[in-house]
Design an enzyme around this catalytic site. Structure first.
Site, PDB file in Angstrom:
ATOM      1  N   SER A 164       0.901  -0.648  -0.189  1.00  0.00           N
ATOM      2  CA  SER A 164      -0.005  -0.355   0.364  1.00  0.00           C
ATOM      3  C   SER A 164       0.754   1.168   0.129  1.00  0.00           C
ATOM      4  O   SER A 164       2.004   1.097   0.178  1.00  0.00           O
ATOM      5  CB  SER A 164      -0.884   0.230   1.228  1.00  0.00           C
ATOM      6  OG  SER A 164      -1.981   1.120   1.370  1.00  0.00           O
ATOM      7  N   GLN A 168       1.565  -0.373  -5.496  1.00  0.00           N
ATOM      8  CA  GLN A 168       0.863   1.246  -5.519  1.00  0.00           C
ATOM      9  C   GLN A 168       0.713   2.548  -5.518  1.00  0.00           C
ATOM     10  O   GLN A 168       1.587   3.032  -4.581  1.00  0.00           O
ATOM     11  CB  GLN A 168      -0.737   0.645  -3.954  1.00  0.00           C
ATOM     12  CG  GLN A 168      -2.197   1.913  -4.130  1.00  0.00           C
ATOM     13  CD  GLN A 168      -2.797   2.013  -2.738  1.00  0.00           C
ATOM     14  OE1 GLN A 168      -2.039   1.690  -1.937  1.00  0.00           O
ATOM     15  NE2 GLN A 168      -4.499   1.920  -3.174  1.00  0.00           N
ATOM     16  N   TYR A 182      -0.789   6.843  -6.576  1.00  0.00           N
ATOM     17  CA  TYR A 182      -2.770   7.384  -7.033  1.00  0.00           C
ATOM     18  C   TYR A 182      -1.791   8.509  -8.254  1.00  0.00           C
ATOM     19  O   TYR A 182      -0.777   8.504  -8.473  1.00  0.00           O
ATOM     20  CB  TYR A 182      -3.120   8.172  -5.726  1.00  0.00           C
ATOM     21  CG  TYR A 182      -3.981   7.793  -5.279  1.00  0.00           C
ATOM     22  CD1 TYR A 182      -5.135   7.352  -4.842  1.00  0.00           C
ATOM     23  CD2 TYR A 182      -2.854   7.098  -3.821  1.00  0.00           C
ATOM     24  CE1 TYR A 182      -5.815   6.287  -4.281  1.00  0.00           C
ATOM     25  CE2 TYR A 182      -3.686   6.269  -2.676  1.00  0.00           C
ATOM     26  CZ  TYR A 182      -5.106   5.798  -2.542  1.00  0.00           C
ATOM     27  OH  TYR A 182      -5.390   5.111  -2.172  1.00  0.00           O
ATOM     28  N   THR A 206      -5.051   3.025  -8.158  1.00  0.00           N
ATOM     29  CA  THR A 206      -6.551   2.831  -7.326  1.00  0.00           C
ATOM     30  C   THR A 206      -7.519   4.763  -7.369  1.00  0.00           C
ATOM     31  O   THR A 206      -6.298   5.778  -7.214  1.00  0.00           O
ATOM     32  CB  THR A 206      -6.029   2.877  -5.632  1.00  0.00           C
ATOM     33  OG1 THR A 206      -5.336   2.141  -5.640  1.00  0.00           O
ATOM     34  CG2 THR A 206      -7.633   3.000  -4.769  1.00  0.00           C
ATOM     35  N   ARG A 232     -16.699   7.383   6.455  1.00  0.00           N
ATOM     36  CA  ARG A 232     -16.259   5.943   7.036  1.00  0.00           C
ATOM     37  C   ARG A 232     -16.735   6.383   9.375  1.00  0.00           C
ATOM     38  O   ARG A 232     -15.035   6.869   9.718  1.00  0.00           O
ATOM     39  CB  ARG A 232     -14.272   5.170   7.432  1.00  0.00           C
ATOM     40  CG  ARG A 232     -14.054   5.430   6.058  1.00  0.00           C
ATOM     41  CD  ARG A 232     -12.891   4.747   5.824  1.00  0.00           C
ATOM     42  NE  ARG A 232     -12.764   5.267   3.935  1.00  0.00           N
ATOM     43  CZ  ARG A 232     -11.138   4.957   3.623  1.00  0.00           C
ATOM     44  NH1 ARG A 232     -10.473   4.514   4.110  1.00  0.00           N
ATOM     45  NH2 ARG A 232     -11.363   4.797   2.711  1.00  0.00           N
ATOM     46  N   LYS A 263      -7.417  -0.010 -10.069  1.00  0.00           N
ATOM     47  CA  LYS A 263      -7.871  -0.629  -9.192  1.00  0.00           C
ATOM     48  C   LYS A 263      -9.428   0.425  -8.872  1.00  0.00           C
ATOM     49  O   LYS A 263      -8.420   1.420  -8.550  1.00  0.00           O
ATOM     50  CB  LYS A 263      -6.875  -0.509  -7.700  1.00  0.00           C
ATOM     51  CG  LYS A 263      -8.043  -1.609  -6.218  1.00  0.00           C
ATOM     52  CD  LYS A 263      -6.919  -2.008  -5.674  1.00  0.00           C
ATOM     53  CE  LYS A 263      -7.628  -2.279  -4.248  1.00  0.00           C
ATOM     54  NZ  LYS A 263      -8.068  -1.253  -3.083  1.00  0.00           N
ATOM     55  N   HIS A 267     -13.394  -0.915  -3.628  1.00  0.00           N
ATOM     56  CA  HIS A 267     -12.515  -0.074  -1.789  1.00  0.00           C
ATOM     57  C   HIS A 267     -13.083  -0.828  -0.453  1.00  0.00           C
ATOM     58  O   HIS A 267     -13.275  -0.464  -0.173  1.00  0.00           O
ATOM     59  CB  HIS A 267     -12.041   1.218  -1.629  1.00  0.00           C
ATOM     60  CG  HIS A 267     -10.802   1.696  -1.116  1.00  0.00           C
ATOM     61  ND1 HIS A 267      -9.866   1.592  -2.183  1.00  0.00           N
ATOM     62  CD2 HIS A 267     -10.441   2.257  -0.204  1.00  0.00           C
ATOM     63  CE1 HIS A 267      -8.887   2.410  -1.264  1.00  0.00           C
ATOM     64  NE2 HIS A 267      -9.215   2.654  -0.491  1.00  0.00           N
ATOM     65  N   ARG A 315     -15.292   0.996   1.639  1.00  0.00           N
ATOM     66  CA  ARG A 315     -14.132   1.999   2.421  1.00  0.00           C
ATOM     67  C   ARG A 315     -15.043   3.299   2.149  1.00  0.00           C
ATOM     68  O   ARG A 315     -14.289   4.284   2.862  1.00  0.00           O
ATOM     69  CB  ARG A 315     -13.294   1.323   2.725  1.00  0.00           C
ATOM     70  CG  ARG A 315     -12.964   0.040   3.608  1.00  0.00           C
ATOM     71  CD  ARG A 315     -11.500  -0.274   3.588  1.00  0.00           C
ATOM     72  NE  ARG A 315     -10.752   0.533   4.786  1.00  0.00           N
ATOM     73  CZ  ARG A 315     -10.989   0.723   5.703  1.00  0.00           C
ATOM     74  NH1 ARG A 315     -11.562   0.546   6.598  1.00  0.00           N
ATOM     75  NH2 ARG A 315      -9.407   1.853   6.188  1.00  0.00           N
TER      76      ARG A 315
END
Length: 442
Positions: free
Chosen positions: A116, A137, A139, A165, A174, A261, A285, A288
């Site tokens: 991550s 991962q 962005y 992602t 959340r 993703k 996700h 989430r």
């Protein structure tokens, strides 16, 4: 941890639901809820698991095999079973050096570990453990230079795949984290400190690790940035205005497998392929981000149809049983992921706990295939389903060219009860939201 205690949790954690219960038993409530919780009313969180129940299997046992071959390949990587570990942040909060423990267990299981962006270990530190294969991962950041820098660091550190992602451009609501006032590192109220008497195992293991918990991939030596400032800066980095040309630019810069993703709509799947993406991860996700979206399994068939074999399709979300893997592959997936399941295992037993999660699903998958008359993974097709999953939007025609700007573009998780108890958190006291503060991503 004594061998007797290890034997005890192994005996109690006889399936993924029981492993979740063990994790709940050993973790502080705020930490467990951070891993376990979803957005809003957690409808999508529950649907990710329950959607599998609507699609029965249709076994044909005659002509099966005495032993089954669970192995497959994913983007050139041999896998011992069609299961990988997706990026899951802050694993080091569950077990000391949690990312390294999970990566080692995943490699030993013959699978792929995806680090991550929000890991405690930096990508360079994890690479030094030698656990492989590894994916990273990232962005599409507001600062495109940071996107390119992350990809370059991953390549330099020997990561073979890059996962972009796309569904956390804004932070999901959340509410468990909001209610718990979850922050990194944990700040415990007097009541929470008192409850720690029941979590002494976690507290003892983490006693030296907690002060060092950070976001390893964002920490810049000499910046003077404390962890709170670092977390707040991270929340501002992702770009809600990202475009398909950003994916195409990253494709041009990254030489290994590139995966997207957070794909649910078939139009996005087709656009991803047109922009050179090697794999799509059908994901919300883990429920989430946006509550009320389709479950990953519901979205899977239309995405697989849109991809039409031109890229790998990975189901990310809801895998709790071996039969879920069979149903996912029969619906068009090439592979599945275990996010929460491996985190629950990590919380309970570190590296051994992650290995245990793999073992549970390996046994269940082998049994499901045997009872369905399936000799190997390649034999799993739509004919094994009694009826297709619920209808999804029809796939569009593939774009003629890429680089568009977006045109066309537990056991089962228990329902959160109205009052507190073993199945979920107490109801959120809405008046407490401001006082409790904002949830943290990952």
């Amino acid at each position: 941890m004594t061998s007797e205690r290890v034997s005890g949790w192994r005996r109690r954690a006889y399936n993924i639901a029981a492993l979740r219960a063990e994790a709940r038993r050993v973790l502080p409530r705020a930490v467990f809820d951070f891993v376990d919780g979803g957005a809003g009313d957690e409808h999508t969180l529950r649907e990710n698991v329950s959607a599998f129940d609507a699609v029965p299997l249709y076994p044909r046992p005659i002509g099966g095999a005495e032993s089954r071959d669970l192995s497959t390949t994913l983007l050139g990587h041999p896998l011992s079973l069609p299961l990988i570990v997706p990026p899951t942040g802050l694993a080091g909060l569950l077990w000391p050096e949690g990312e390294a423990a999970s990566a080692r267990a995943t490699a030993a299981a013959g699978s792929i570990y995806c680090l991550s962006h929000g890991s405690v270990f930096s990508m360079e530190a994890l690479a030094q453990t030698g656990a492989a294969p590894r994916w990273m991962q990232t962005y599409i950041y507001r600062d495109r230079g940071l996107t390119r820098e992350t990809a370059a660091r991953a390549a330099e550190a020997g990561y073979e795949g890059l996962i972009v992602t796309i569904d956390t451009q804004l932070l999901g609501n959340r509410e468990r984290d909001i209610r718990n006032g979850f922050v990194i590192p944990p700040r415990l109220s007097a009541g929470e400190v008192a409850r720690m008497a029941f979590k002494l195992g976690w507290l003892w293991r983490m006693r030296n690790a907690i002060p060092d918990i950070t976001f390893g991939n964002y920490r810049r030596p000499g910046s003077g940035e404390d962890l709170t400032a670092l977390a707040q800066r991270m929340l501002t980095l992702t770009d809600p205005g990202m475009q398909w040309r950003d994916i195409a630019d990253l494709r041009a810069a990254w030489k290994g497998p590139l995966l997207l993703k957070g794909v649910l709509h078939p139009a996005d799947a087709a656009e991803a392929v047109a922009n050179g993406v090697d794999g799509v991860m059908v994901s919300n996700h883990g429920g989430r981000q946006l509550d009320g979206v389709a479950s990953a399994f519901e979205a899977l068939p239309a995405v697989a149809d849109a991809v039409a074999g031109r890229a790998a399709v990975i189901l990310d979300g809801g895998i709790r049983r071996g039969v879920h893997i069979v149903k996912a592959l029969a619906s068009g997936a090439d592979c599945c992921t275990i996010g929460r399941a491996q985190l629950w295992g990590l919380a309970v037993g570190g590296e051994a706990g992650v290995a245990h999660a793999f073992d549970i699903l390996r046994r269940e998958l082998d049994l499901a295939m045997g009872l369905c008359g399936l000799a190997d993974v390649a034999a799993i097709g739509p004919e094994v389903l009694a009826r297709p999953p619920r209808a999804a939007p029809p796939p569009p025609e593939a774009p003629a060219s890429g680089n568009g700007a977006g045109e066309g573009a537990g056991d089962s998780v228990e329902r959160v009860p109205e009052t507190g108890g073993p199945a979920g958190p107490e109801p959120t006291r809405y008046g407490d939201w401001e006082r409790k503060g904002r949830a943290i991503d990952f």
